[in-house]
Design an enzyme around this catalytic site. Structure first.
Site, PDB file in Angstrom:
ATOM      1  N   ARG A 139       6.041   0.403  -4.799  1.00 46.26           N
ATOM      2  CA  ARG A 139       7.383   0.673  -4.262  1.00 46.26           C
ATOM      3  C   ARG A 139       7.441   0.408  -2.765  1.00 46.26           C
ATOM      4  NH1 ARG A 139       8.063  -0.433  -8.585  1.00 46.26           N
ATOM      5  NH2 ARG A 139       8.944   0.814 -10.244  1.00 46.26           N
ATOM      6  N   GLU A 183       7.644  -3.287  -2.575  1.00 46.28           N
ATOM      7  CA  GLU A 183       9.010  -3.662  -2.946  1.00 46.28           C
ATOM      8  C   GLU A 183       9.985  -3.363  -1.807  1.00 46.28           C
ATOM      9  OE1 GLU A 183      11.526  -3.042  -6.966  1.00 46.28           O
ATOM     10  OE2 GLU A 183      10.871  -1.184  -6.004  1.00 46.28           O
ATOM     11  N   SER A 209       4.128  -2.202  16.487  1.00 39.88           N
ATOM     12  CA  SER A 209       2.685  -2.030  16.359  1.00 39.88           C
ATOM     13  C   SER A 209       2.340  -1.065  15.231  1.00 39.88           C
ATOM     14  CB  SER A 209       2.101  -1.498  17.668  1.00 39.88           C
ATOM     15  OG  SER A 209       0.731  -1.215  17.512  1.00 39.88           O
TER      16      SER A 209
END
Length: 149
Positions: free
Chosen positions: A90, A93, A116
């Site tokens: 997830r 995704e 960063s």
């Protein structure tokens, strides 16, 4: 002994102890984020030598594990890409769907550069919700501008 061996020993010791990652992290160094300590115990960050020895004592790890816990890791070493674990997938995704949006909005605000992941803070908390509790992640990374030569 390899770093992967130490990670498995850490997971076994955690499971056998019945302690949470937060409890383990607080016992190792309460001044350091439990996210950082947990990441180090799982092989993605480093512990300093004192923390590494404390972790070995706390978790009953062999003394040889301390040097590996304090060694600079090979970060981002997931076994497969894309990740197959549903929770980790997830996040993958999320970046696939919103990555370009994050990039555009961050660079519109800050200019040409990156956020960063080295000078970086992250917190996680549970947010109660009548429709089901929510996970709140807050990330804060230093903005690094690209230099023109």
């Amino acid at each position: 002994m390899t770093r992967d061996d130490v990670t498995q020993l850490v997971r076994d010791a955690k499971r056998n102890s019945g302690k949470s990652w937060k409890d383990i992290a607080a016992a190792i160094n309460p001044a350091v984020s439990p996210i950082v300590i947990t990441a180090a115990l799982l092989g993605q960050m480093t512990l300093d030598k004192a923390e590494a020895y404390k972790a070995c004592d706390l978790l009953g790890l062999p003394p040889a594990a301390a040097s590996l816990l304090a060694e600079i890791p090979y970060r981002g070493s997931l076994t497969t890409m894309p990740p197959t674990d549903p929770l980790i997938y997830r996040f993958y995704e999320l970046v696939m769907v919103y990555g370009t949006t994050f990039k555009e909005l961050i660079q519109e605000e800050f200019g040409d550069g990156i956020m960063s992941a080295i000078d970086f803070d992250m917190t996680m908390e549970r947010q109660p919700d009548p429709k089901g509790d929510r996970v709140k992640l807050a990330m804060s990374g230093k903005f690094l501008s690209y230099k023109r030569y």
